[in-house]
Design a protein around this motif. Sequence first.
Motif, mmCIF file in Angstrom:
data_model
loop_
_atom_site.group_PDB
_atom_site.id
_atom_site.type_symbol
_atom_site.label_atom_id
_atom_site.label_comp_id
_atom_site.label_asym_id
_atom_site.label_seq_id
_atom_site.Cartn_x
_atom_site.Cartn_y
_atom_site.Cartn_z
ATOM 1 N N LYS A 111 -20.943 40.171 -6.968
ATOM 2 C CA LYS A 111 -21.712 38.950 -6.751
ATOM 3 C C LYS A 111 -21.097 38.103 -5.637
ATOM 4 C CE LYS A 111 -25.101 38.916 -9.831
ATOM 5 N NZ LYS A 111 -26.522 38.718 -9.467
ATOM 6 N N LEU A 112 -19.770 38.037 -5.603
ATOM 7 C CA LEU A 112 -19.108 37.291 -4.534
ATOM 8 C C LEU A 112 -19.377 37.936 -3.179
ATOM 9 C CD1 LEU A 112 -15.685 36.490 -6.237
ATOM 10 C CD2 LEU A 112 -17.410 34.826 -5.543
ATOM 11 N N ALA A 113 -19.301 39.269 -3.131
ATOM 12 C CA ALA A 113 -19.573 39.968 -1.877
ATOM 13 C C ALA A 113 -21.016 39.755 -1.442
ATOM 14 C CB ALA A 113 -19.284 41.464 -2.043
ATOM 15 N N HIS A 114 -21.930 39.780 -2.392
ATOM 16 C CA HIS A 114 -23.354 39.550 -2.086
ATOM 17 C C HIS A 114 -23.546 38.178 -1.457
ATOM 18 C CE1 HIS A 114 -27.781 39.505 -3.726
ATOM 19 N NE2 HIS A 114 -27.708 39.352 -2.417
ATOM 20 N N ALA A 115 -22.909 37.174 -2.060
ATOM 21 C CA ALA A 115 -23.056 35.810 -1.555
ATOM 22 C C ALA A 115 -22.416 35.653 -0.183
ATOM 23 C CB ALA A 115 -22.437 34.826 -2.544
ATOM 24 N N MET A 116 -21.224 36.191 -0.024
ATOM 25 C CA MET A 116 -20.506 36.013 1.247
ATOM 26 C C MET A 116 -21.188 36.764 2.386
ATOM 27 S SD MET A 116 -18.338 33.903 0.395
ATOM 28 C CE MET A 116 -18.226 33.266 -1.267
ATOM 29 N N LEU A 117 -21.658 37.967 2.121
ATOM 30 C CA LEU A 117 -22.303 38.740 3.176
ATOM 31 C C LEU A 117 -23.715 38.255 3.467
ATOM 32 C CD1 LEU A 117 -21.034 42.330 2.304
ATOM 33 C CD2 LEU A 117 -20.186 40.755 4.048
ATOM 34 N N SER A 118 -24.183 37.279 2.675
ATOM 35 C CA SER A 118 -25.467 36.647 2.975
ATOM 36 C C SER A 118 -25.307 35.531 3.997
ATOM 37 C CB SER A 118 -26.087 36.081 1.685
ATOM 38 O OG SER A 118 -26.363 37.116 0.755
ATOM 39 N N ILE A 119 -24.060 35.154 4.278
ATOM 40 C CA ILE A 119 -23.806 34.122 5.285
ATOM 41 C C ILE A 119 -23.972 34.749 6.668
ATOM 42 C CG2 ILE A 119 -22.095 32.497 6.197
ATOM 43 C CD1 ILE A 119 -20.774 32.531 3.433
ATOM 44 N N PRO A 120 -24.673 34.087 7.577
ATOM 45 C CA PRO A 120 -24.835 34.644 8.925
ATOM 46 C C PRO A 120 -23.496 34.927 9.601
ATOM 47 C CG PRO A 120 -26.323 32.793 8.583
ATOM 48 C CD PRO A 120 -25.413 32.823 7.397
ATOM 49 N N ALA A 121 -23.459 35.996 10.394
ATOM 50 C CA ALA A 121 -22.303 36.410 11.207
ATOM 51 C C ALA A 121 -21.213 37.104 10.410
ATOM 52 C CB ALA A 121 -21.713 35.233 11.984
ATOM 53 N N ILE B 122 -19.032 26.507 4.024
ATOM 54 C CA ILE B 122 -20.116 27.380 3.563
ATOM 55 C C ILE B 122 -19.572 28.411 2.578
ATOM 56 C CG2 ILE B 122 -21.906 28.998 4.283
ATOM 57 C CD1 ILE B 122 -21.946 27.633 6.988
ATOM 58 N N VAL B 123 -18.414 28.969 2.897
ATOM 59 C CA VAL B 123 -17.783 29.946 2.006
ATOM 60 C C VAL B 123 -17.451 29.294 0.672
ATOM 61 C CG1 VAL B 123 -15.716 31.344 1.660
ATOM 62 C CG2 VAL B 123 -16.893 31.390 3.865
ATOM 63 N N GLU B 124 -16.894 28.083 0.707
ATOM 64 C CA GLU B 124 -16.560 27.381 -0.532
ATOM 65 C C GLU B 124 -17.803 27.145 -1.389
ATOM 66 O OE1 GLU B 124 -14.573 23.799 0.446
ATOM 67 O OE2 GLU B 124 -12.758 24.800 1.170
ATOM 68 N N THR B 125 -18.886 26.733 -0.752
ATOM 69 C CA THR B 125 -20.118 26.442 -1.488
ATOM 70 C C THR B 125 -20.710 27.698 -2.106
ATOM 71 O OG1 THR B 125 -20.570 24.598 0.015
ATOM 72 C CG2 THR B 125 -22.399 25.413 -1.309
ATOM 73 N N MET B 126 -20.736 28.782 -1.363
ATOM 74 C CA MET B 126 -21.276 30.036 -1.894
ATOM 75 C C MET B 126 -20.433 30.539 -3.065
ATOM 76 S SD MET B 126 -24.036 30.737 -0.258
ATOM 77 C CE MET B 126 -24.479 32.456 -0.072
ATOM 78 N N ALA B 127 -19.115 30.388 -2.966
ATOM 79 C CA ALA B 127 -18.247 30.789 -4.073
ATOM 80 C C ALA B 127 -18.512 29.943 -5.308
ATOM 81 C CB ALA B 127 -16.784 30.690 -3.652
ATOM 82 N N ALA B 128 -18.718 28.631 -5.100
ATOM 83 C CA ALA B 128 -19.011 27.742 -6.227
ATOM 84 C C ALA B 128 -20.316 28.130 -6.907
ATOM 85 C CB ALA B 128 -19.069 26.292 -5.738
ATOM 86 N N LEU B 129 -21.320 28.494 -6.122
ATOM 87 C CA LEU B 129 -22.611 28.884 -6.695
ATOM 88 C C LEU B 129 -22.479 30.146 -7.550
ATOM 89 C CD1 LEU B 129 -24.967 28.245 -3.629
ATOM 90 C CD2 LEU B 129 -24.831 26.905 -5.739
ATOM 91 N N VAL B 130 -21.683 31.102 -7.092
ATOM 92 C CA VAL B 130 -21.499 32.345 -7.847
ATOM 93 C C VAL B 130 -20.818 32.061 -9.180
ATOM 94 C CG1 VAL B 130 -20.321 34.575 -7.883
ATOM 95 C CG2 VAL B 130 -21.489 33.816 -5.809
#
Length: 269
Positions: A92-102, A199-207
């Motif tokens: 789930k963390l990888a899914h969220a992080m790799l959804s970030i552009p670039a 952005i990374v912090e926010t995506m991690a918090a959502l997961v």
Amino acid sequence: MPTSSNTNGIAYYDSDESPITPSYLALLQSITRERIDSDLTRCPDPETAKKMTERILQAKNANDSIGGTITCVIRNCPAGLGEPCFDKLEAKLAHAMLSIPATKGFEIGSGFASAEIPASKHNDPYVRKEDGAYGTLTNNSGGVQGGISNGENIFFRIAFKSPATISQPQTTASYDGVTGILAAKGRHDPCVVPRAVPIVETMAALVIMEFVSSWCLLMFSALLIQQSRQAARALLPPLKTNLPTTDTVVGGELAKKKVHEQEEGNQSL
């Protein structure tokens, strides 16, 4: 990244690979947001931050761009979040992080380096710590084992590519096959990594919050099911007889006689 149980996460710009050593784990435990935000590159080490600044400016002066990596640590995460198969916490963390552009890469714990480490050195043995709690002596797994958090700090790295839009003329082709020149104009970041930290912090918090919410919903659903069973049981009439534990007779007139004797209070059985 504030969540329940004082769970928090901090991400920072990390250009060089860091071995999973006691000093590195101590850095993950002690790093603060103030220390990270003290430099524009969001790198906590002043010497490394200076080198990063020089490298970014070098790319900017050449009308080029450069990428980098971000390390994120989630502290005080409760054990038991995740699933052993399809909804693994690291997946789930990888899914969220790799959804970030670039983004172009993701690794947790020892990551790709674990492919070259024997299990006798890579395994995280469990010990009883000074505060009486159980935990791992090392943390090569990055706080996740079998897809489930184990209570240790969760840390991972994300690779960001260099921004594609640069001021240098680049060759391209039109729909009719004619070769041309692509010349982008305007303001372009030579490196997006410092901007990507929040952005990374926010995506991690959502997961993490998704797993916490799912766990709370599961516990609430289990409680409702138990209460429904108790309510339904209260509506049923009491059983007139109890089946004997021995000498049970199935079928026929003898069985009817035994049941009749029980109903009349005869305890001959």
